[in-house]
Design an enzyme around this catalytic site. Structure first.
Site, PDB file in Angstrom:
ATOM      1  N   ASP A  14       0.833  -1.197   0.000  1.00 43.39           N
ATOM      2  CA  ASP A  14       0.000   0.000   0.000  1.00 43.39           C
ATOM      3  C   ASP A  14       0.874   1.255   0.000  1.00 43.39           C
ATOM      4  OD1 ASP A  14      -1.962   1.895   0.369  1.00 43.39           O
ATOM      5  OD2 ASP A  14      -2.999   0.816   1.958  1.00 43.39           O
ATOM      6  N   GLN A  15       0.643   2.122  -0.971  1.00 40.92           N
ATOM      7  CA  GLN A  15       1.307   3.422  -1.033  1.00 40.92           C
ATOM      8  C   GLN A  15       2.809   3.295  -1.273  1.00 40.92           C
ATOM      9  OE1 GLN A  15      -0.849   6.364   1.323  1.00 40.92           O
ATOM     10  NE2 GLN A  15       1.071   7.288   1.932  1.00 40.92           N
ATOM     11  N   CYS A  54      -6.854   4.904  -2.016  1.00 39.60           N
ATOM     12  CA  CYS A  54      -6.903   3.487  -1.653  1.00 39.60           C
ATOM     13  C   CYS A  54      -8.113   2.749  -2.226  1.00 39.60           C
ATOM     14  CB  CYS A  54      -6.870   3.330  -0.131  1.00 39.60           C
ATOM     15  SG  CYS A  54      -5.306   3.820   0.618  1.00 39.60           S
ATOM     16  N   HIS A 104     -10.109  -2.728   1.392  1.00 40.06           N
ATOM     17  CA  HIS A 104     -10.876  -1.498   1.592  1.00 40.06           C
ATOM     18  C   HIS A 104     -12.237  -1.535   0.896  1.00 40.06           C
ATOM     19  CE1 HIS A 104     -10.238   3.056   2.548  1.00 40.06           C
ATOM     20  NE2 HIS A 104     -11.435   2.623   2.903  1.00 40.06           N
ATOM     21  N   ASP A 291      -1.300  -0.082  -4.844  1.00 43.23           N
ATOM     22  CA  ASP A 291      -2.544   0.602  -5.197  1.00 43.23           C
ATOM     23  C   ASP A 291      -2.290   2.022  -5.700  1.00 43.23           C
ATOM     24  OD1 ASP A 291      -1.744   1.477  -2.693  1.00 43.23           O
ATOM     25  OD2 ASP A 291      -3.739   1.388  -1.788  1.00 43.23           O
ATOM     26  N   HIS A 292      -1.241   2.664  -5.205  1.00 40.25           N
ATOM     27  CA  HIS A 292      -0.828   4.007  -5.625  1.00 40.25           C
ATOM     28  C   HIS A 292       0.521   4.273  -4.989  1.00 40.25           C
ATOM     29  CE1 HIS A 292      -1.981   5.103  -1.584  1.00 40.25           C
ATOM     30  NE2 HIS A 292      -3.183   4.601  -1.813  1.00 40.25           N
TER      31      HIS A 292
END
Length: 508
Positions: A14-15, A54, A104, A291-292
């Site tokens: 994540d991130q 997210c 999420h 995700d990003h």
């Protein structure tokens, strides 16, 4: 390629900013397991999220659909249960599907095609984290703030460490159970960690893998007066100017972030070891992505929520050395393309009849080194910091960003990888800008999308208020189920049979 349906292990971080990683040019992060995966895999040099937040990014990834098609507006958008996801398509093709970790999902459906969900989610499943485009000047208390940076540093324990340790433990157990089982169906296992997402805190072990003085500072600083309007709104979202942010604050945050990248790398190593120990590595395609990204202080921006490279670009590796030759792919692709790619692998390239049109395009030509691969990413963002939809087109050397209330942005990423020169202001690029703008106006009805976003937000505000009333509020958060009567020592199974069943490899 083998005609046998391959297992698929899809690992998400994540991130995680692509630019932080050494195989994308990063100079600091120590991630040997990921570097080894990249060395023997297919590395996508220009992979993007379609919506840099997210929940929307994950809904798009799961469905192969752009946000406007499925209402993936923000971090509290409902994920409709009747939208087919890649787990549904894979189950239809004979796979067992499982999720360990974060996805999420907002709304009462917390499976969306996964047969098993091995953990709960780190984030809530309700509609509480909605922006309010009817009242954009009021800053919700749940928004990011700069405490993630000013409080950055070492910790003994954190919420995120608790979560990711559980995620990887259950993923390992899933692989062991699969190896000990009948293996009648291939698996498609998604393992989704929350690191290196802020807050930027990591244990002494991972902090000490880096010398503090070697932690780099941002390359680009943009003064407040020179920020583009969306970036300036984002700074209001995370209250950037409410306190002084020193270089030491930034260095601490990036130090902890790199430590968290190393933590993720160690967890990837655990999963790869479990695959190998269980003799599953030869039949498993491994996909690693995110995700990003994270701006990490570049341009005086943090976190995500923009289409600048640090936020929108993601790592993407496909590794299966006995199926795909290692290579680098320069064309621009997105995580929305994973669903049709997984379906291709499940059907040996035959594809399927999709239940609804999908926007993603298979990565198979890129992975196999054949002609016909696409070079385009379409992006849509309606989350925090936006008060009108942002649209992005990434094609060839250009990235174009359009918002009805803001000036256009056009960057030539071949010549200007730091995105310092907005060519939309350059008369010599007027024809290029016009072509992109005409395409955007034809592709998107910004007013209609804005109204759809506002209506969705109003519905969810009402539901959140109503669910806060009364004596009973049944939460939607996923409650993992463990069949305790079938675990460890139980009297309804003969002891020798139980021990034989549980041991891998079995004793002959």
């Amino acid at each position: 390629m083998s005609n046998k349906q391959p297992n698929i292990l899809f690992i998400m971080a994540d991130q995680m900013a692509a630019s932080a990683l050494p195989f994308y040019g990063g100079k600091t992060a120590k991630v040997p397991h990921l570097a080894s995966l990249a060395e023997r895999g297919v590395v996508f040099d220009s992979a993007y999220t379609n919506s840099p937040l997210c929940a929307p990014s994950r809904y798009v990834l799961m469905t192969g659909q752009l946000p406007t098609r499925i209402g993936a507006w923000d971090n509290a958008a409902d994920f409709p249960a009747d939208i087919p996801t890649f787990p549904y398509y894979m189950r239809e093709k004979g796979y067992q599907t499982a999720l360990s970790g974060k996805m999420h999902f907002c709304g009462p459906d917390q499976l969306h095609g996964f047969e098993q969900r091995l953990t709960t989610d780190i984030y809530p499943a309700d509609y509480g984290w909605f922006p309010n485009w009817d009242d954009p000047d009021t800053r919700p208390t749940w928004y990011h703030n700069m405490s993630s940076v000013t409080d950055a540093g070492k910790c003994v324990r954190s919420n995120q460490l608790d979560f990711d340790d559980e995620v990887v433990f259950h993923a390992e157990r899933y692989l062991y159970d699969y190896a000990r089982g009948k293996q009648e169906r291939p698996f498609c296992l998604t393992v989704s960690m929350t690191h290196p997402h802020d807050p930027y805190a990591i244990t002494q072990e991972y902090w000490d893998r880096y010398e503090h003085d070697e932690i780099d500072l941002p390359k680009v600083r943009i003064p407040e007066a020179e920020q583009d309007p969306h970036s300036r709104r984002l700074q209001d979202v995370f209250a950037y100017y409410d306190q002084e942010i020193t270089d030491e604050d930034i260095r601490n945050a990036r130090h902890a972030y790199y430590g968290a990248c190393s933590y993720v790398d160690d967890q990837v190593g655990r999963l790869l070891k479990a695959l190998k120990d269980c003799n599953l590595d030869e039949d498993t395609i491994i996909v690693f992505s995110g995700d990003h990204g994270d701006m990490l202080g570049e341009r005086n921006l943090w976190f995500k929520m923009s289409y600048f490279e640090g936020s929108a670009r993601v790592p993407l590796i496909v590794s299966a050395p006995n199926r795909f030759q290692p290579k680098r792919v320069k064309e621009s692709v997105s995580t929305m393309d994973l669903l049709p790619t997984f379906v291709d692998w499940a059907t040996d390239g035959a594809g399927t009849e999709y239940a609804m049109p999908i926007d993603g395009r298979t990565l198979t030509p890129h992975v196999e080194g054949k002609e016909g691969g696409h070079d385009e990413v379409i992006g849509e963002y309606c989350g925090e910091g936006a008060i009108s939809p942002l649209f992005m087109i990434r094609r060839g050397q250009y990235k174009y960003v359009h918002c009805a209330i803001d000036p256009d942005q056009l960057y030539d990423l071949n010549k200007d990888p730091l995105e310092l020169n907005n060519l939309a202001k350059d008369d010599s690029y007027a024809d290029v800008v016009k072509a992109f703008r005409d395409e955007a106006l034809q592709r998107w009805d910004s007013d209609a999308i804005t109204e759809a976003v506002k209506i969705s937000q109003r519905r969810r505000r009402l539901i959140v208020r109503a669910m806060g009333e009364g004596e009973t509020n049944i939460a939607w958060d996923h409650q993992p189920y463990f069949p305790a009567t079938e675990m460890y020592m139980r009297n309804h199974i003969d002891l020798d049979d139980l021990e034989a069943k549980s041991r891998y490899p079995r004793v002959v």
